[in-house]
Design a protein around this motif. Structure first.
Motif, PDB file in Angstrom:
ATOM      1  N   GLU A  57      -1.896  -0.995 -13.735  1.00 23.43           N
ATOM      2  CA  GLU A  57      -1.545  -1.150 -12.354  1.00 23.43           C
ATOM      3  C   GLU A  57      -2.441  -0.176 -11.381  1.00 23.43           C
ATOM      4  O   GLU A  57      -3.017   0.831 -11.806  1.00 23.43           O
ATOM      5  CB  GLU A  57      -0.194  -1.089 -12.053  1.00 23.43           C
ATOM      6  N   MET A  58      -2.552  -0.613 -10.006  1.00 29.02           N
ATOM      7  CA  MET A  58      -3.464  -0.164  -8.997  1.00 29.02           C
ATOM      8  C   MET A  58      -2.761  -0.228  -7.854  1.00 29.02           C
ATOM      9  O   MET A  58      -1.787  -0.636  -7.682  1.00 29.02           O
ATOM     10  CB  MET A  58      -4.720  -0.779  -9.024  1.00 29.02           C
ATOM     11  N   PHE A  59      -2.978   0.882  -6.683  1.00 25.07           N
ATOM     12  CA  PHE A  59      -2.594   0.848  -5.424  1.00 25.07           C
ATOM     13  C   PHE A  59      -3.861   0.597  -4.694  1.00 25.07           C
ATOM     14  O   PHE A  59      -5.264   0.780  -5.189  1.00 25.07           O
ATOM     15  CB  PHE A  59      -2.195   2.222  -5.072  1.00 25.07           C
ATOM     16  N   MET A  60      -3.745  -0.112  -3.757  1.00 25.17           N
ATOM     17  CA  MET A  60      -4.675  -0.420  -2.642  1.00 25.17           C
ATOM     18  C   MET A  60      -4.147   0.194  -1.292  1.00 25.17           C
ATOM     19  O   MET A  60      -2.849  -0.036  -0.785  1.00 25.17           O
ATOM     20  CB  MET A  60      -4.692  -1.905  -2.424  1.00 25.17           C
ATOM     21  N   ASP A  61      -4.835   1.215  -0.913  1.00 24.69           N
ATOM     22  CA  ASP A  61      -4.628   1.921   0.240  1.00 24.69           C
ATOM     23  C   ASP A  61      -5.275   1.218   1.395  1.00 24.69           C
ATOM     24  O   ASP A  61      -6.397   0.966   1.451  1.00 24.69           O
ATOM     25  CB  ASP A  61      -5.017   3.506   0.062  1.00 24.69           C
ATOM     26  N   ILE A  62      -4.408   0.946   2.493  1.00 23.47           N
ATOM     27  CA  ILE A  62      -5.088   0.157   3.699  1.00 23.47           C
ATOM     28  C   ILE A  62      -4.900   1.332   4.659  1.00 23.47           C
ATOM     29  O   ILE A  62      -3.902   1.901   5.118  1.00 23.47           O
ATOM     30  CB  ILE A  62      -4.340  -1.062   4.140  1.00 23.47           C
ATOM     31  N   GLU A  63      -5.876   1.649   5.269  1.00 23.84           N
ATOM     32  CA  GLU A  63      -6.029   2.462   6.480  1.00 23.84           C
ATOM     33  C   GLU A  63      -4.934   2.166   7.452  1.00 23.84           C
ATOM     34  O   GLU A  63      -4.902   1.057   8.053  1.00 23.84           O
ATOM     35  CB  GLU A  63      -7.352   2.732   6.951  1.00 23.84           C
ATOM     36  N   GLY A  64      -4.019   3.096   7.789  1.00 24.47           N
ATOM     37  CA  GLY A  64      -2.926   3.133   8.869  1.00 24.47           C
ATOM     38  C   GLY A  64      -1.968   2.128   8.388  1.00 24.47           C
ATOM     39  O   GLY A  64      -1.037   1.980   9.180  1.00 24.47           O
ATOM     40  N   GLU A  65      -1.669   2.013   6.903  1.00 21.80           N
ATOM     41  CA  GLU A  65      -0.418   1.120   6.404  1.00 21.80           C
ATOM     42  C   GLU A  65      -0.061   1.855   5.112  1.00 21.80           C
ATOM     43  O   GLU A  65      -0.647   2.740   4.682  1.00 21.80           O
ATOM     44  CB  GLU A  65      -0.819  -0.226   5.986  1.00 21.80           C
ATOM     45  N   SER A  66       1.092   1.337   4.916  1.00 22.41           N
ATOM     46  CA  SER A  66       1.856   1.766   3.200  1.00 22.41           C
ATOM     47  C   SER A  66       0.901   1.266   2.510  1.00 22.41           C
ATOM     48  O   SER A  66       0.282   0.179   2.625  1.00 22.41           O
ATOM     49  CB  SER A  66       3.028   1.270   3.176  1.00 22.41           C
TER      50      SER A  66
END
Length: 118
Positions: A57-66
């Motif tokens: 599993e991975m995370f996708m960090d989006i600038e300015g969002e959760s």
């Protein structure tokens, strides 16, 4: 035309953040990659970014969002022009599809991978 075994191809390398090209699909490259830790925030001005988690599993960090959690069997598409950062606490195996020649580093200062063909 040939069958490509993703598990066999993933066993050929152990490096992280180093996409390997498996095939071409229209004007796109189909790749597999392993990663752990976090990549730099970056964006692709002219193309969406496609991630399909094969294992882990991975995370996708989006600038300015959760952050978005993406698990085995799930896909996530980052629209063009959106600043993002993939990351994983433990090794994850991912299928990528990108236009041929698109640097995986986007607009970041990080050096783009060579994307060898396997």
């Amino acid at each position: 035309m040939k069958t490509i075994n993703l598990k066999e191809k993933l066993a050929l390398f152990s490096s992280h953040w180093d996409p390997h090209v498996l095939a071409n699909y229209n004007q796109n490259e189909v790749m597999v990659v392993k990663f752990q830790g976090e990549y730099s925030f970056h964006k692709h001005e002219d193309t969406d970014d496609f991630f399909y988690v094969l294992e882990g599993e991975m995370f996708m960090d989006i600038e300015g969002e959760s952050s978005h959690l993406i698990k085995t069997g799930e896909l996530f598409i980052v629209p063009k022009g959106i600043s993002h950062r993939p990351r994983a606490e433990h090794e994850v195996k991912v299928l990528l599809i990108e236009p041929k020649g698109e640097p995986n580093s986007g607009n970041s200062d990080r050096e783009a991978s060579l994307k060898p063909r396997i």
